[in-house]
Write a protein that holds these residues in place. Structure first.
Motif, PDB file in Angstrom:
ATOM      1  N   LEU A 193      40.990 -32.020  13.020  1.00  0.00           N
ATOM      2  CA  LEU A 193      41.339 -30.410  13.268  1.00  0.00           C
ATOM      3  C   LEU A 193      40.397 -29.363  12.805  1.00  0.00           C
ATOM      4  O   LEU A 193      39.963 -28.467  13.528  1.00  0.00           O
ATOM      5  N   LYS A 194      39.815 -29.832  11.683  1.00  0.00           N
ATOM      6  CA  LYS A 194      38.791 -28.706  11.330  1.00  0.00           C
ATOM      7  C   LYS A 194      37.632 -28.912  12.142  1.00  0.00           C
ATOM      8  O   LYS A 194      36.994 -27.532  12.576  1.00  0.00           O
ATOM      9  N   SER A 195      37.105 -29.850  12.688  1.00  0.00           N
ATOM     10  CA  SER A 195      36.096 -30.048  13.614  1.00  0.00           C
ATOM     11  C   SER A 195      36.420 -29.156  14.978  1.00  0.00           C
ATOM     12  O   SER A 195      35.597 -28.565  15.628  1.00  0.00           O
ATOM     13  N   ILE A 196      37.421 -29.580  15.459  1.00  0.00           N
ATOM     14  CA  ILE A 196      37.941 -29.008  16.576  1.00  0.00           C
ATOM     15  C   ILE A 196      38.199 -27.904  16.468  1.00  0.00           C
ATOM     16  O   ILE A 196      37.750 -26.781  17.408  1.00  0.00           O
ATOM     17  N   ARG A 197      38.858 -27.182  15.553  1.00  0.00           N
ATOM     18  CA  ARG A 197      38.934 -25.806  15.605  1.00  0.00           C
ATOM     19  C   ARG A 197      37.475 -24.975  15.478  1.00  0.00           C
ATOM     20  O   ARG A 197      37.169 -24.049  16.092  1.00  0.00           O
ATOM     21  N   ARG A 198      36.499 -25.607  14.682  1.00  0.00           N
ATOM     22  CA  ARG A 198      35.026 -24.940  14.514  1.00  0.00           C
ATOM     23  C   ARG A 198      34.601 -24.921  15.929  1.00  0.00           C
ATOM     24  O   ARG A 198      33.921 -24.121  16.207  1.00  0.00           O
ATOM     25  N   PHE A 199      34.589 -26.215  16.680  1.00  0.00           N
ATOM     26  CA  PHE A 199      34.045 -25.946  17.927  1.00  0.00           C
ATOM     27  C   PHE A 199      34.903 -25.201  18.870  1.00  0.00           C
ATOM     28  O   PHE A 199      34.101 -24.322  19.618  1.00  0.00           O
TER      29      PHE A 199
END
Length: 100
Positions: free
Chosen positions: A41-47
């Motif tokens: 979720l952190k990676s998706i949020r950042r993207f």
């Protein structure tokens, strides 16, 4: 389908897969809906934030009471004004309103 070892579909994680397809999708009206482990979720949020995409994240948290009384499931707000509770204010949040 995405697999880390490439045994089926795209070789890599789901965020890498989405990023590889994004150039073909960027002219569409997109919104990301995601649930899963916090690192993903952190990676998706950042993207999503880097590409100015709407994104809703469904968070998981240990909840002792489920009513917000115990304050056991906080997630920090991006504006620095405090916390939201997964059990009371969520579990789905706009990616831009929370820190992970």
């Amino acid at each position: 389908i995405s697999t880390d070892d490439g045994s089926r579909g795209f070789k890599g994680n789901v965020v890498e897969h989405f990023a590889s397809e994004y150039s073909e999708l960027k002219n569409r009206d997109l919104k990301i809906f995601a649930c899963g482990p916090t690192p993903m979720l952190k990676s998706i949020r950042r993207f999503a934030l880097e590409n100015d995409l709407l994104c809703d994240l469904s968070l998981e948290s240990h909840m002792a009471c489920g009513f917000g009384l115990c304050q056991g499931c906080p997630v920090e707000k991006t504006d620095g004004s405090g916390y939201l509770l997964v059990c009371k204010n969520g579990p789905v949040f706009d990616a831009g309103e929370i820190k992970l």
